[in-house]
Design an enzyme around this catalytic site. Structure first.
Site, PDB file in Angstrom:
ATOM      1  N   ASP A 162      34.341  37.334  39.043  1.00 25.78           N
ATOM      2  CA  ASP A 162      34.869  36.620  39.148  1.00 25.78           C
ATOM      3  C   ASP A 162      36.957  37.538  38.927  1.00 25.78           C
ATOM      4  OD1 ASP A 162      34.551  37.702  36.413  1.00 25.78           O
ATOM      5  OD2 ASP A 162      34.449  35.654  35.700  1.00 25.78           O
ATOM      6  N   GLU A 203      35.065  43.629  27.433  1.00 27.51           N
ATOM      7  CA  GLU A 203      35.794  42.847  26.574  1.00 27.51           C
ATOM      8  C   GLU A 203      36.770  43.096  25.666  1.00 27.51           C
ATOM      9  OE1 GLU A 203      34.927  39.906  27.097  1.00 27.51           O
ATOM     10  OE2 GLU A 203      32.659  39.523  27.847  1.00 27.51           O
TER      11      GLU A 203
HETATM   12  C1  DMJ Z   1      37.853  35.606  29.318  1.00 28.69           C
HETATM   13  O1  DMJ Z   1      37.018  36.658  28.743  1.00 28.69           O
HETATM   14  C2  DMJ Z   1      38.167  35.686  30.256  1.00 28.69           C
HETATM   15  O2  DMJ Z   1      39.685  34.997  30.818  1.00 28.69           O
HETATM   16  C3  DMJ Z   1      37.399  36.665  31.270  1.00 28.69           C
HETATM   17  O3  DMJ Z   1      38.005  37.205  32.652  1.00 28.69           O
HETATM   18  C4  DMJ Z   1      36.295  35.050  31.442  1.00 28.69           C
HETATM   19  N1  DMJ Z   1      35.828  34.796  30.856  1.00 28.69           N
HETATM   20  C5  DMJ Z   1      36.697  34.140  29.440  1.00 28.69           C
HETATM   21  C6  DMJ Z   1      37.525  32.864  29.954  1.00 28.69           C
HETATM   22  O4  DMJ Z   1      36.335  32.852  30.237  1.00 28.69           O
END
Ligand code: DMJ
Length: 673
Positions: free
Chosen positions: A437, A304
């Site tokens: 993802d 993050e």
């Molecule tokens: C963001 O912090 C980034 O896009 C991450 O890859 C997935 N989650 C959030 C947004 O949904």
């Protein structure tokens, strides 16, 4: 006369052809003798046996070869000198840039200037790094320029001629360019999904530097203005009630802290730059300069903080040219490095950036696969800018390791990886949603970032998309929407996270970069599904997770929502994909869909006193149950992608020059070698 002289010289010599002695002849009495002295004597004897003519011919040949040798030595010396001088010149150019120590270009290419052009024009000059601090201030639409063209192209005639030459050169180049073959599929690296004429159209614009500098900014349209208004409203809430804190709580008019590092402010920096919000940007910059301190005894999540903080600082540095942001990026980058000190070199999830210690979560020694494989764009870029290879080495090692791991299913990866053994854990569950993802997203994006040379990344990406097609794609009823489900120990589940909606955009980006055309077809089908995840819901906003109906039932839509999944966190993925789809197809329906979504955010999530809030129930328009939290990615991603989606200026973050990290922070694509 001649015969007399000959007689005086003794018996006539007979010309003969020399015969190489075989071993038998060479063996004297006493057996085989190969001593140096013997060999020297034997050579001399042979030489003596030669006729004068033969000796002259041999001597002439030796002399000739010696002369040739001297000549080629001199010319090679010249060439060598010029190569050495050239590389010294390059080094000098690099060293002249203040505050920027560049790496060896053979390992890490030189930084890409925001307006540098690659690929389309015949003369590619050596890349210059970003300008010194504060040289590119002002509204972004004026600052982010189209590529600089050749300064010699001063007249329209020159420009037209150049276009013709380029079209020719392009044709030749296309046939010469290496074709990558992946499992029999042919990938043409430069195949573009842009409307075919667009490349030429771009060149037809005024070509001189002067004309370039006078280039009229593309005017901001009504929808973009609405995005600016939404951003200002969100920013007002943040400024009034959460300034310098991580997230705004717009209803309670307070804030929440995650890392205590001004997350929303940093995530929003480059959005303000792109939207042209100069005042807000300057104010935020001041906070970064005077209040952003990383020397804090605080645990942060590696992934993050990399995608939001490191990514946000790096992209703001590239857009603004302001070295303050690079300095801060270096600081946080260094402080995150202890995460990679694990037995397997697969990083821990958490780092204490003040103490320099790292650890996994309390309950496990596993890390999330998406997390450890989605910090690469940022750390690689940091290496390129600082010349310090350690950042890139650490993250490349993770990718190389994951590339070789067993436990994948046709390229699909499990969700966890152990930091001690380096092996996947919890095998048998495959998803394109949470925890996996951005592994897929970063395979493609690293390949693009690095100039499309790192074949293992491409291979893993292509294989994974085949895996998606084979195991996870299904069609819903009644509308036959193509969706990406999940696989758990051989059982298919028709569940799809909103997070998966990054996929159509990524597939389209791959197709734009020359990958299989059927990826674009799949992207078109999937973005329709993601849009339906909004359109089929009462508020017109998507829930966090949907389940698709596989059998037609009277009165049932394609999309079913479970009570636990009906929240909306203001996530960006669908808008992100709409942006890519519009850029690559020019189909206005994508803009219209995005416009609908923006209006619904305004209708159901806007808090009158400032800010937007995530909501608990997308199925209840009369009470969507506000959760009292504005996630930083709403400003960092959702509104940024909205603004770019509504823009018709392809140079506003040109996708042939920038690659977005997973938090929507654009980073430069490195120059192809
Ligand atoms: C963001 O912090 C980034 O896009 C991450 O890859 C997935 N989650 C959030 C947004 O949904």
């Amino acid at each position: 006369m001649y015969s007399g002289a000959a007689a005086a010289a003794g018996p006539p010599r007979r010309d003969f052809i020399s015969v190489t002695l075989g071993p038998e002849e060479a063996v004297g009495v006493g057996g085989y003798n190969n001593s140096k002295a013997w060999r020297r004597r034997s050579c001399w004897r042979k030489w003596k046996q030669l006729s004068r003519l033969q000796r002259s011919v041999i001597l002439f040949l030796f002399a000739f070869l010696a002369v040739c040798g001297v000549i080629s030595y001199t010319s090679m010396g010249e060439a060598w000198k010029s190569i050495t001088n050239k590389s010294l010149d390059e080094q000098r150019t690099e060293q002249e840039i203040p505050g920027l120590k560049l790496s060896n270009p053979a390992v890490l290419p030189a930084p890409q200037k925001a307006d540098a052009n690659h690929g389309d024009y015949p003369e590619l000059s050596l890349q210059k790094p970003p300008k010194p601090p504060h040289v590119r201030r002002g509204p972004s639409n004026l600052q982010i320029k189209a590529p600089r063209r050749d300064a010699r192209l001063n007249t329209r005639h020159d420009a037209i001629r150049a276009v013709e030459e380029l079209v020719e050169a392009d044709k030749v180049e296309k046939t010469e360019k290496s074709i990558i073959s992946w499992r029999g599929a042919v990938i043409e690296p430069d195949q573009s999904t842009e409307p075919p004429s667009s490349k030429i159209k771009e060149l037809e614009k005024p070509s001189s530097v002067e004309a370039e500098d006078q280039k009229e900014p593309v005017p901001i349209n009504e929808r973009q203005l609405a995005v600016i208004e939404a951003f200002r409203h969100a920013w007002k809430g943040y400024k009034d009630f959460a300034w310098g804190h991580d997230e705004l709580k717009p209803l309670s008019k307070s804030y929440s802290e995650w890392f205590g590092l001004g997350l929303t402010l940093i995530d929003a920096l480059d959005t303000m730059w792109i939207l042209g919000l100069k005042e807000e940007f300057e104010e935020a910059r001041k906070w970064v300069a005077s209040d952003l301190v990383f020397d804090k005894n605080v645990d942060v999540n590696l992934f993050e903080s990399t995608i939001r903080i490191l990514g946000g600082l790096l992209s703001t540095y590239h857009l603004s040219g302001d070295s303050l942001f690079l300095e801060k990026a270096k600081d946080i980058g260094n402080r995150l490095m202890p995460a990679f000190k694990t037995p397997s070199k697969i990083p821990y999830s958490d780092v204490n950036i003040g103490r320099g210690t790292a650890h996994p979560p309390r309950w496990t020694s596993d890390s999330t696969v998406a997390e450890v494989t989605s910090v690469q764009l940022e750390f690689r870029e940091l290496s390129r800018l600082t010349g310090d290879e350690k950042f890139q080495k650490a993250v490349d090692e993770v990718m190389k390791h994951v590339h070789t791991l067993s436990g994948k299913n046709d390229g699909l990866v499990p969700m966890f990886i152990n930091t001690n053994s380096g092996q996947f854990t919890h095998l048998g569950v495959y998803t394109l949603g949470a925890r996996a993802d951005s592994y897929y997203e970063y395979l493609l994006k690293q390949w693009i970032q690095g100039g499309k040379k790192e074949n293992e990344l491409l291979e893993d990406y292509m294989r994974a998309i085949e895996g998606v097609k084979k195991h996870l794609l299904q069609r819903s009823e009644p509308k036959k929407l193509t969706f990406v489900g999940e696989l758990a120990h051989g059982h298919f589940s028709a569940k799809m996270d909103h997070l998966v909606c990054f996929l159509p955009g990524t597939l389209a980006l791959g197709a734009h970069n020359g990958l299989a055309a059927d990826h674009m077809k799949l992207a078109e089908a999937l973005i329709e599904t993601c849009y339906q995840m909004y359109a089929q819901v009462e508020t017109g906003l998507s829930p966090e997770i949907v389940h698709f109906n596989l059998r037609a039932q009277k009165g049932h839509k394609d999309v079913e929502i479970k009570p636990a999944d009906r929240h909306n966190l203001l996530r960006p993925e669908t808008v992100e994909s709409l942006f890519y789809m519009y850029r690559f197809t020019g189909d206005k329906k994508y803009q219209d869909w995005g416009w609908e979504i923006l209006q619904n955010f305004n209708r159901y999530t806007r808090v009158p006193t400032g800010g937007y809030t995530s909501i608990n129930n997308v199925q209840n328009p009369s009470n969507p149950e506000p959760r009292d939290k504005m996630e930083s990615f709403f400003l960092g991603e959702t509104l940024k992608y909205m603004f770019l989606l509504f823009s018709d200026d392809i140079d506003l973050i040109n996708l042939d020059k920038y690659v977005f990290n997973t938090e929507a922070h654009p980073l430069p694509i490195w120059v192809p070698a």
